[in-house]
Write an enzyme that holds these catalytic residues in place. Structure first.
Site, PDB file in Angstrom:
ATOM      1  N   GLU A 156     -35.745  52.176  31.376  1.00 19.76           N
ATOM      2  CA  GLU A 156     -35.069  53.416  31.048  1.00 19.76           C
ATOM      3  C   GLU A 156     -34.088  53.217  29.898  1.00 19.76           C
ATOM      4  O   GLU A 156     -33.448  52.186  29.778  1.00 19.76           O
ATOM      5  CB  GLU A 156     -34.346  53.949  32.290  1.00 19.76           C
ATOM      6  CG  GLU A 156     -35.363  54.472  33.283  1.00 19.76           C
ATOM      7  CD  GLU A 156     -34.811  54.810  34.654  1.00 19.76           C
ATOM      8  OE1 GLU A 156     -35.423  55.639  35.331  1.00 19.76           O
ATOM      9  OE2 GLU A 156     -33.770  54.257  35.049  1.00 19.76           O
TER      10      GLU A 156
ATOM     11  N   CYS B 127     -27.884  53.901  25.402  1.00 19.14           N
ATOM     12  CA  CYS B 127     -27.754  52.808  26.359  1.00 19.14           C
ATOM     13  C   CYS B 127     -29.139  52.202  26.532  1.00 19.14           C
ATOM     14  O   CYS B 127     -30.068  52.868  26.992  1.00 19.14           O
ATOM     15  CB  CYS B 127     -27.230  53.386  27.677  1.00 19.14           C
ATOM     16  SG  CYS B 127     -27.120  52.162  28.976  1.00 19.14           S
TER      17      CYS B 127
ATOM     18  N   CYS C 170     -33.784  42.925  37.169  1.00 16.22           N
ATOM     19  CA  CYS C 170     -32.691  41.992  36.883  1.00 16.22           C
ATOM     20  C   CYS C 170     -32.766  40.855  37.893  1.00 16.22           C
ATOM     21  O   CYS C 170     -33.078  41.089  39.061  1.00 16.22           O
ATOM     22  CB  CYS C 170     -31.347  42.716  36.998  1.00 16.22           C
ATOM     23  SG  CYS C 170     -29.948  41.730  36.426  1.00 16.22           S
TER      24      CYS C 170
ATOM     25  N   CYS D 186     -26.075  42.193  41.850  1.00 14.05           N
ATOM     26  CA  CYS D 186     -24.772  42.818  42.086  1.00 14.05           C
ATOM     27  C   CYS D 186     -24.980  43.890  43.156  1.00 14.05           C
ATOM     28  O   CYS D 186     -25.896  44.704  43.050  1.00 14.05           O
ATOM     29  CB  CYS D 186     -24.226  43.403  40.798  1.00 14.05           C
ATOM     30  SG  CYS D 186     -24.131  42.135  39.509  1.00 14.05           S
TER      31      CYS D 186
ATOM     32  N   CYS E 144     -25.206  47.765  42.395  1.00 21.51           N
ATOM     33  CA  CYS E 144     -26.032  48.200  41.251  1.00 21.51           C
ATOM     34  C   CYS E 144     -27.469  48.476  41.685  1.00 21.51           C
ATOM     35  O   CYS E 144     -28.095  47.636  42.334  1.00 21.51           O
ATOM     36  CB  CYS E 144     -26.007  47.122  40.170  1.00 21.51           C
ATOM     37  SG  CYS E 144     -27.126  47.444  38.807  1.00 21.51           S
TER      38      CYS E 144
ATOM     39  N   SER F 122     -22.916  44.293  27.229  1.00 21.00           N
ATOM     40  CA  SER F 122     -22.244  44.148  28.521  1.00 21.00           C
ATOM     41  C   SER F 122     -22.904  43.025  29.308  1.00 21.00           C
ATOM     42  O   SER F 122     -24.125  42.996  29.474  1.00 21.00           O
ATOM     43  CB  SER F 122     -22.346  45.458  29.300  1.00 21.00           C
ATOM     44  OG  SER F 122     -21.827  45.289  30.607  1.00 21.00           O
TER      45      SER F 122
ATOM     46  N   SER G 263     -18.497  42.888  32.933  1.00 20.67           N
ATOM     47  CA  SER G 263     -18.520  43.548  34.243  1.00 20.67           C
ATOM     48  C   SER G 263     -17.595  42.773  35.166  1.00 20.67           C
ATOM     49  O   SER G 263     -18.023  41.855  35.847  1.00 20.67           O
ATOM     50  CB  SER G 263     -19.948  43.538  34.791  1.00 20.67           C
ATOM     51  OG  SER G 263     -20.739  44.399  34.029  1.00 20.67           O
TER      52      SER G 263
ATOM     53  N   HIS H 114     -14.898  43.898  37.625  1.00 18.74           N
ATOM     54  CA  HIS H 114     -15.063  44.515  38.954  1.00 18.74           C
ATOM     55  C   HIS H 114     -14.260  43.969  40.130  1.00 18.74           C
ATOM     56  O   HIS H 114     -14.285  44.568  41.207  1.00 18.74           O
ATOM     57  CB  HIS H 114     -16.541  44.525  39.380  1.00 18.74           C
ATOM     58  CG  HIS H 114     -17.458  45.176  38.399  1.00 18.74           C
ATOM     59  ND1 HIS H 114     -17.131  46.321  37.703  1.00 18.74           N
ATOM     60  CD2 HIS H 114     -18.711  44.865  37.983  1.00 18.74           C
ATOM     61  CE1 HIS H 114     -18.139  46.661  36.913  1.00 18.74           C
ATOM     62  NE2 HIS H 114     -19.105  45.793  37.054  1.00 18.74           N
TER      63      HIS H 114
ATOM     64  N   ASN I  47     -21.136  55.145  40.906  1.00 19.44           N
ATOM     65  CA  ASN I  47     -22.218  56.127  40.948  1.00 19.44           C
ATOM     66  C   ASN I  47     -23.125  55.807  42.122  1.00 19.44           C
ATOM     67  O   ASN I  47     -23.678  54.716  42.205  1.00 19.44           O
ATOM     68  CB  ASN I  47     -23.023  56.081  39.638  1.00 19.44           C
ATOM     69  CG  ASN I  47     -22.186  56.561  38.461  1.00 19.44           C
ATOM     70  OD1 ASN I  47     -21.549  57.613  38.532  1.00 19.44           O
ATOM     71  ND2 ASN I  47     -22.160  55.788  37.404  1.00 19.44           N
TER      72      ASN I  47
ATOM     73  N   CYS J 158     -24.459  55.024  34.902  1.00 17.67           N
ATOM     74  CA  CYS J 158     -24.390  53.562  35.006  1.00 17.67           C
ATOM     75  C   CYS J 158     -24.865  53.097  36.355  1.00 17.67           C
ATOM     76  O   CYS J 158     -24.407  53.586  37.379  1.00 17.67           O
ATOM     77  CB  CYS J 158     -22.957  53.062  34.915  1.00 17.67           C
ATOM     78  SG  CYS J 158     -22.167  53.367  33.401  1.00 17.67           S
TER      79      CYS J 158
HETATM   80  N1  SAH Z   1     -26.264  43.584  33.383  1.00 22.35           N
HETATM   81  C1  SAH Z   1     -25.213  43.934  32.518  1.00 22.35           C
HETATM   82  C2  SAH Z   1     -25.412  45.265  31.840  1.00 22.35           C
HETATM   83  C3  SAH Z   1     -25.958  46.403  32.657  1.00 22.35           C
HETATM   84  S1  SAH Z   1     -24.946  47.192  33.846  1.00 22.35           S
HETATM   85  C4  SAH Z   1     -23.911  43.914  33.254  1.00 22.35           C
HETATM   86  O1  SAH Z   1     -23.913  43.810  34.475  1.00 22.35           O
HETATM   87  O2  SAH Z   1     -22.872  43.971  32.601  1.00 22.35           O
HETATM   88  C5  SAH Z   1     -23.826  48.242  32.961  1.00 22.35           C
HETATM   89  C6  SAH Z   1     -22.518  48.503  33.722  1.00 22.35           C
HETATM   90  O3  SAH Z   1     -22.718  49.427  34.814  1.00 22.35           O
HETATM   91  C7  SAH Z   1     -21.967  47.231  34.336  1.00 22.35           C
HETATM   92  O4  SAH Z   1     -20.582  47.139  34.177  1.00 22.35           O
HETATM   93  C8  SAH Z   1     -22.328  47.428  35.792  1.00 22.35           C
HETATM   94  O5  SAH Z   1     -21.533  46.627  36.588  1.00 22.35           O
HETATM   95  C9  SAH Z   1     -22.097  48.911  35.964  1.00 22.35           C
HETATM   96  N2  SAH Z   1     -22.707  49.458  37.181  1.00 22.35           N
HETATM   97  C10 SAH Z   1     -23.775  48.979  37.846  1.00 22.35           C
HETATM   98  N3  SAH Z   1     -24.034  49.746  38.933  1.00 22.35           N
HETATM   99  C11 SAH Z   1     -23.113  50.727  38.944  1.00 22.35           C
HETATM  100  C12 SAH Z   1     -22.887  51.841  39.809  1.00 22.35           C
HETATM  101  N4  SAH Z   1     -23.674  52.088  40.827  1.00 22.35           N
HETATM  102  N5  SAH Z   1     -21.853  52.659  39.518  1.00 22.35           N
HETATM  103  C13 SAH Z   1     -21.075  52.420  38.436  1.00 22.35           C
HETATM  104  N6  SAH Z   1     -21.272  51.398  37.583  1.00 22.35           N
HETATM  105  C14 SAH Z   1     -22.262  50.551  37.825  1.00 22.35           C
HETATM  106 FE1  SF4 Z   2     -28.049  43.049  36.844  1.00 19.71          FE
HETATM  107 FE2  SF4 Z   2     -25.897  44.120  35.560  1.00 19.71          FE
HETATM  108 FE3  SF4 Z   2     -26.953  45.338  37.715  1.00 19.71          FE
HETATM  109 FE4  SF4 Z   2     -25.623  43.041  37.999  1.00 19.71          FE
HETATM  110  S1  SF4 Z   2     -24.769  45.013  37.268  1.00 19.71           S
HETATM  111  S2  SF4 Z   2     -27.604  43.548  38.981  1.00 19.71           S
HETATM  112  S3  SF4 Z   2     -26.206  41.947  36.139  1.00 19.71           S
HETATM  113  S4  SF4 Z   2     -27.979  45.003  35.755  1.00 19.71           S
END
Ligand code: SAH
Ligand code: SF4
Length: 396
Positions: A117, A130, A137, A141, A144, A230, A252, A254, A329, A372
């Protein structure tokens, strides 16, 4: 259409066209040097090669031309040689959804039938794309959605830069040959964030080559300051990002203790906070960029206390930083809730008073699951179970 025109939600299904399987080599995604070698390999005289690279590069990345026949400053016989041996191929857009707020989500199909996407977010003063770097992945996390999908494969440089090209196609943003240079007026697609699916630093070479192409002044020509990568914190690749790409960095983050970060961002077990912060301290100088963006997802009762905010400020002391607070989200089956608005505000306030910008990221495109962390291709079969995710993240 301007970026801000009101758009009602629509779902447009674009007919699939097949990616050529005729053995011709795709020129998209090649570095200038690789392109030179490719041209020489089909008989382009060494002495002319540099000029031909420039010409073809401009056709592909400045004018958006895909057909060698339209490359009118090349001799007809040479164009024929090129189209016998090469193609200019971008991924197929399988569908496009437009959110109430103008956000566009593209489902992009790449070789092997995989899907990723790409999301376009129009704002008043900019338009941000984006992009994804992997199908799925390897990391897990726990908040995510993409992390619930197994890694299928890394994207190639062509597939990464191709996402920019298909978005420009859809936005109608290539200049028309003969009508100006295409540089007048604000750009619809002015910024790139590598914040889609995947961990970009686990696909370093392809991400680097694709970003070099996007930054090249004779083509897409986006400044390195308008590109933000990121990462979840692949520490050994951070210095390399400064040296070899030089774009802006977002991390990231967090969490403010190793204990919590181990659960939210499990790569923390490999490279804990102290090591991560060391690498981040060196980044701005090494890349000559102003500041690092700390992304911080707001999870109710998990990482959102006043104490967390104060610890965060302590940890990043000495690093030029902006803290981007991301209201969580939700996605189906997610094990967390979004922090209350008042909590987010109070958290932001502590950071702001400590002297840092602390914008709260407004969720965009939620109605089409484009926000995100919501990205995941629905067709992908290789999924992790909820139990697997929970145990990998140490929650189970
Ligand atoms: N893998 C990379 C880039 C993709 S994620 C990374 O982790 O940085 C892009 C951003 O969205 C990251 O900061 C991630 O932690 C955040 N993210 C992931 N899931 C999310 C969610 N459910 N709600 C809000 N942000 C989220
Ligand atoms: Fe992968 Fe980024 Fe999602 Fe973590 S936040 S699972 S590194 S896409």
């Amino acid at each position: 259409m301007t970026a801000n025109a009101p758009i009602t939600q629509d779902v447009l299904t674009i007919p699939r066209k097949d990616t050529p399987t005729d053995g011709r080599r795709n020129l998209v995604g090649l570095t200038r040097e690789q392109l030179r070698e490719a041209l020489v390999s089909v008989g382009t005289p060494e002495k002319q090669a540099k000029m031909r690279v420039n010409q073809i590069w401009q056709w592909i990345y400045h004018w958006g031309v895909r057909d060698f026949d339209a490359m009118t400053n090349l001799a007809k016989t040479y164009r024929a040689t090129l189209s016998e041996n090469f193609s200019v191929t971008v991924p197929d857009v399988v569908s496009r959804q437009v959110s109430d707020d103008g956000t566009r989500k593209y489902l992009v199909r790449i070789a092997g039938g995989h899907e990723v996407e790409t999301v376009y977010i129009p704002e008043e003063d900019r338009g941000t794309l984006c992009i994804s770097s992997q199908v799925g992945c390897t990391l897990t996390c726990s908040f995510c959605h993409t992390g619930t999908q197994k890694l299928v494969r890394n994207l190639t440089a062509a597939e990464i830069v191709g996402q920019i090209m298909v978005a420009r196609d859809d936005l109608g943003e290539w200049p028309e040959p003969g009508v100006g240079s295409g540089e007048s007026g604000p750009r619809l697609l002015s910024n790139i964030v590598l914040m889609g699916m995947g961990e970009p630093l686990y696909n370093f070479e392809s991400v680097r080559d694709a970003m070099k192409i996007a930054m090249d002044g004779e083509g897409i020509a986006l400044s390195r300051r308008r590109i933000t990568l990121s990462t979840s914190g692949v520490v050994p690749e951070i210095a390399r990002t400064a040296e070899e790409i030089g774009c802006m960095l977002a991390i990231s983050f967090h969490a403010t203790t190793d204990e919590v970060r181990d659960k939210l961002v499990p790569i923390n077990k490999r490279w804990p906070l102290a090591e991560l912060l060391e690498a981040l301290k060196a980044y701005p100088k090494a890349s000559n960029s102003e500041r690092i963006t700390f992304e911080y997802v707001m999870l109710k009762g998990v990482n959102d206390s006043d104490e967390d905010a104060r610890r965060l400020v302590q940890l990043i002391k000495g690093i030029p930083a902006k803290i981007n607070l991301i209201p969580f989200n939700e996605w189906p089956g997610a094990p967390y809730e979004r922090s209350d608005w008042r909590r987010i505000k109070a958290f932001a306030d502590i950071i702001y008073k400590a002297g840092y910008a602390s914008p709260i990221r407004t969720p965009r495109g939620e109605d089409i699951m484009a926000a995100c962390g919501q990205l995941k291709s629905a067709t992908e079969r290789a999924r992790k179970s909820r139990a697997e995710i929970a145990s990998e993240a140490g929650l189970g």
